[in-house]
Design a protein around this motif. Structure first.
Motif, PDB file in Angstrom:
ATOM      1  N   ILE A 297      21.977 -11.467  12.781  1.00 15.41           N
ATOM      2  CA  ILE A 297      22.697 -12.575  13.428  1.00 15.41           C
ATOM      3  C   ILE A 297      23.518 -12.037  14.535  1.00 15.41           C
ATOM      4  N   GLY A 298      22.857 -12.425  15.785  1.00 17.68           N
ATOM      5  CA  GLY A 298      23.621 -11.889  16.895  1.00 17.68           C
ATOM      6  C   GLY A 298      24.511 -13.337  17.460  1.00 17.68           C
ATOM      7  N   TYR A 299      25.437 -12.884  18.061  1.00 17.34           N
ATOM      8  CA  TYR A 299      26.333 -14.093  18.364  1.00 17.34           C
ATOM      9  C   TYR A 299      27.029 -13.616  19.842  1.00 17.34           C
ATOM     10  N   VAL A 300      26.753 -14.602  20.833  1.00 20.20           N
ATOM     11  CA  VAL A 300      27.539 -14.628  22.193  1.00 20.20           C
ATOM     12  C   VAL A 300      28.495 -15.790  22.374  1.00 20.20           C
ATOM     13  N   PRO A 301      29.682 -15.522  22.084  1.00 15.94           N
ATOM     14  CA  PRO A 301      30.617 -16.536  22.108  1.00 15.94           C
ATOM     15  C   PRO A 301      30.985 -17.293  23.538  1.00 15.94           C
ATOM     16  N   GLN A 302      31.586 -18.390  23.207  1.00 15.16           N
ATOM     17  CA  GLN A 302      32.126 -19.192  24.446  1.00 15.16           C
ATOM     18  C   GLN A 302      32.975 -18.110  25.157  1.00 15.16           C
ATOM     19  N   GLY A 303      32.918 -18.283  26.734  1.00 14.00           N
ATOM     20  CA  GLY A 303      33.726 -17.277  27.319  1.00 14.00           C
ATOM     21  C   GLY A 303      33.368 -15.748  27.438  1.00 14.00           C
ATOM     22  N   ARG A 304      32.260 -15.572  26.623  1.00 10.25           N
ATOM     23  CA  ARG A 304      31.814 -14.155  26.614  1.00 10.25           C
ATOM     24  C   ARG A 304      32.369 -13.198  26.058  1.00 10.25           C
ATOM     25  N   GLU A 305      33.637 -12.933  26.350  1.00 12.44           N
ATOM     26  CA  GLU A 305      34.267 -11.878  25.652  1.00 12.44           C
ATOM     27  C   GLU A 305      33.749 -10.615  25.644  1.00 12.44           C
ATOM     28  N   ILE A 306      33.257 -10.191  26.817  1.00 17.58           N
ATOM     29  CA  ILE A 306      32.908  -8.945  26.832  1.00 17.58           C
ATOM     30  C   ILE A 306      34.330  -7.951  27.062  1.00 17.58           C
ATOM     31  N   PHE A 307      34.134  -6.645  27.043  1.00 16.90           N
ATOM     32  CA  PHE A 307      35.209  -5.569  27.117  1.00 16.90           C
ATOM     33  C   PHE A 307      35.296  -5.124  28.722  1.00 16.90           C
ATOM     34  N   GLY A 308      36.357  -5.862  29.381  1.00 13.70           N
ATOM     35  CA  GLY A 308      36.325  -5.737  30.881  1.00 13.70           C
ATOM     36  C   GLY A 308      36.703  -4.232  31.346  1.00 13.70           C
ATOM     37  N   ALA A 309      37.369  -3.770  30.546  1.00 11.66           N
ATOM     38  CA  ALA A 309      37.936  -2.384  30.718  1.00 11.66           C
ATOM     39  C   ALA A 309      36.779  -1.411  30.568  1.00 11.66           C
ATOM     40  N   LEU A 310      35.844  -1.817  29.721  1.00 12.21           N
ATOM     41  CA  LEU A 310      34.620  -0.651  29.466  1.00 12.21           C
ATOM     42  C   LEU A 310      33.415  -0.889  30.470  1.00 12.21           C
ATOM     43  N   THR A 311      32.425   0.085  30.476  1.00 18.33           N
ATOM     44  CA  THR A 311      31.302  -0.010  31.283  1.00 18.33           C
ATOM     45  C   THR A 311      30.531  -0.744  30.925  1.00 18.33           C
ATOM     46  N   VAL A 312      29.466  -1.274  31.494  1.00 17.08           N
ATOM     47  CA  VAL A 312      28.196  -2.083  31.152  1.00 17.08           C
ATOM     48  C   VAL A 312      27.747  -1.273  29.975  1.00 17.08           C
ATOM     49  N   ALA A 313      27.504   0.001  30.112  1.00 19.34           N
ATOM     50  CA  ALA A 313      26.745   0.918  29.024  1.00 19.34           C
ATOM     51  C   ALA A 313      27.507   0.831  27.663  1.00 19.34           C
ATOM     52  N   GLU A 314      28.670   1.020  28.018  1.00 17.76           N
ATOM     53  CA  GLU A 314      29.821   1.092  26.859  1.00 17.76           C
ATOM     54  C   GLU A 314      29.840  -0.096  26.075  1.00 17.76           C
ATOM     55  N   ASN A 315      29.817  -1.290  27.078  1.00 18.19           N
ATOM     56  CA  ASN A 315      29.770  -2.705  26.203  1.00 18.19           C
ATOM     57  C   ASN A 315      28.441  -2.646  25.278  1.00 18.19           C
ATOM     58  N   LEU A 316      27.252  -2.164  25.783  1.00 17.40           N
ATOM     59  CA  LEU A 316      25.940  -2.325  25.145  1.00 17.40           C
ATOM     60  C   LEU A 316      26.024  -1.356  24.005  1.00 17.40           C
ATOM     61  N   GLN A 317      26.801  -0.210  24.000  1.00 17.89           N
ATOM     62  CA  GLN A 317      26.857   0.865  22.989  1.00 17.89           C
ATOM     63  C   GLN A 317      27.704   0.237  21.804  1.00 17.89           C
ATOM     64  N   VAL A 318      28.694  -0.665  22.098  1.00 14.79           N
ATOM     65  CA  VAL A 318      29.466  -1.565  20.986  1.00 14.79           C
ATOM     66  C   VAL A 318      28.518  -2.541  20.270  1.00 14.79           C
ATOM     67  N   GLY A 319      27.650  -3.006  21.181  1.00 10.20           N
ATOM     68  CA  GLY A 319      26.702  -4.077  20.396  1.00 10.20           C
ATOM     69  C   GLY A 319      25.524  -3.395  19.656  1.00 10.20           C
ATOM     70  N   ALA A 320      25.390  -2.028  20.115  1.00  4.19           N
ATOM     71  CA  ALA A 320      24.284  -1.437  19.415  1.00  4.19           C
ATOM     72  C   ALA A 320      24.908  -0.799  17.967  1.00  4.19           C
ATOM     73  N   GLN A 321      26.285  -0.826  17.579  1.00  6.11           N
ATOM     74  CA  GLN A 321      26.656  -0.300  16.601  1.00  6.11           C
ATOM     75  C   GLN A 321      26.013  -1.223  15.144  1.00  6.11           C
ATOM     76  N   ALA A 322      25.646  -2.348  15.147  1.00  8.97           N
ATOM     77  CA  ALA A 322      25.311  -3.064  14.143  1.00  8.97           C
ATOM     78  C   ALA A 322      23.803  -2.450  13.727  1.00  8.97           C
ATOM     79  N   ASN A 323      23.215  -1.756  14.755  1.00  7.70           N
ATOM     80  CA  ASN A 323      21.590  -1.409  14.380  1.00  7.70           C
ATOM     81  C   ASN A 323      21.360  -0.132  15.152  1.00  7.70           C
ATOM     82  N   ARG A 324      22.170   0.869  14.708  1.00  9.00           N
ATOM     83  CA  ARG A 324      21.884   2.074  15.396  1.00  9.00           C
ATOM     84  C   ARG A 324      20.848   2.817  15.560  1.00  9.00           C
ATOM     85  N   ALA A 325      19.900   2.516  14.497  1.00  5.69           N
ATOM     86  CA  ALA A 325      18.428   3.162  14.411  1.00  5.69           C
ATOM     87  C   ALA A 325      17.753   2.762  15.651  1.00  5.69           C
ATOM     88  N   ARG A 326      17.944   1.638  15.978  1.00  2.00           N
ATOM     89  CA  ARG A 326      17.051   0.935  17.335  1.00  2.00           C
ATOM     90  C   ARG A 326      17.722   0.709  18.348  1.00  2.00           C
TER      91      ARG A 326
END
Length: 235
Positions: free
Chosen positions: A81-110
């Motif tokens: 189950i993936g979730y994109v909250p209202q207001g986005r709630e991205i990590f502004g102090a992190l880079t785009v790549a680092e934000n994606l890395q955070v999201g990848a923690q739920a399925n590191r194999a892929r």
């Protein structure tokens, strides 16, 4: 199509108060199901209940037949189950790549495979991987928020008001991309949205919510009935 997410009679709320009063709906593989209704009828609470941020008082949530309604949020993310909250709630102090890395923690194999896929769906991100997320436009941040949810290869994607604060051309782009993703991957999408143009252009069906329950389900043809929609969204 077969039912991917099956929600049956769920109840829940905050601090002992009940907001959801027996919500029942189903989403098929490859389907984009929209959810509309006035402000305060429980749409965001439903999304938060599906991801595990609001505990259930009753009912069940089944993902591909497996009961997940009492799993922790992280477990639900791992199960798809993936979730994109209202207001986005991205990590502004992190880079785009680092934000994606955070999201990848739920399925590191892929993670590596999915990173290539998501920047393919949202090419604006490819050139900005080392840019701080806070310096991006609202539309770019929204694309990042969706990509961050998709990088874990979810089976169902929950999107809460993705058009909010975004220029119309980017709203259209996001809508077209969601259609492409649903068609190519078979992912199911639950879309809470006030932009009826977006809903009409991409939704397979549309559920109407009022007072914490689903009160009607509209076909694409009914979505074009402005008077009917006005009645459902009237303040």
């Amino acid at each position: 199509m077969s039912v991917l997410l099956e929600v049956s009679g769920i109840e829940g709320g905050y601090g002992g108060g009940r907001v959801l009063n027996g919500v029942t709906l189903g989403i098929d593989r490859g389907e984009i199901l929209a959810l509309i209704g006035r402000n305060g009828v429980g749409k965001t609470t439903l999304m938060r209940a599906l991801i595990g941020l609001v505990p259930l008082g009753a009912g069940s949530i089944r993902l591909d037949g497996d009961e997940v309604g009492h799993d922790k949020p992280y477990s639900r993310a791992q199960k798809g189950i993936g979730y994109v909250p209202q207001g986005r709630e991205i990590f502004g102090a992190l880079t785009v790549a680092e934000n994606l890395q955070v999201g990848a923690q739920a399925n590191r194999a892929r993670a590596a495979e999915m990173k290539e896929k998501v920047v393919g769906y949202f090419p604006v991100l490819k050139a900005k991987l080392q840019q701080k997320a806070a310096t991006m436009s609202g539309g770019e941040q929204q694309q990042l928020a969706i990509a961050r949810a998709l990088i874990s290869a979810p089976r169902i994607l929950l999107l809460d008001e993705p058009s909010e604060g975004i220029q119309p051309s980017i709203v259209d782009l996001i809508g077209e991309t969601l259609l492409k993703i649903a068609k190519e991957t078979g992912i199911g999408v639950l879309l809470v949205e006030q932009d009826m143009g977006m809903v009409e252009s991409i939704a397979t069906r549309c559920c109407v919510m009022d007072k914490g329950r689903i009160v009607d389900t509209l076909s694409p043809a009914q979505l074009a009935d402005e008077e009917l929609i006005r009645q459902y969204l009237a303040l």
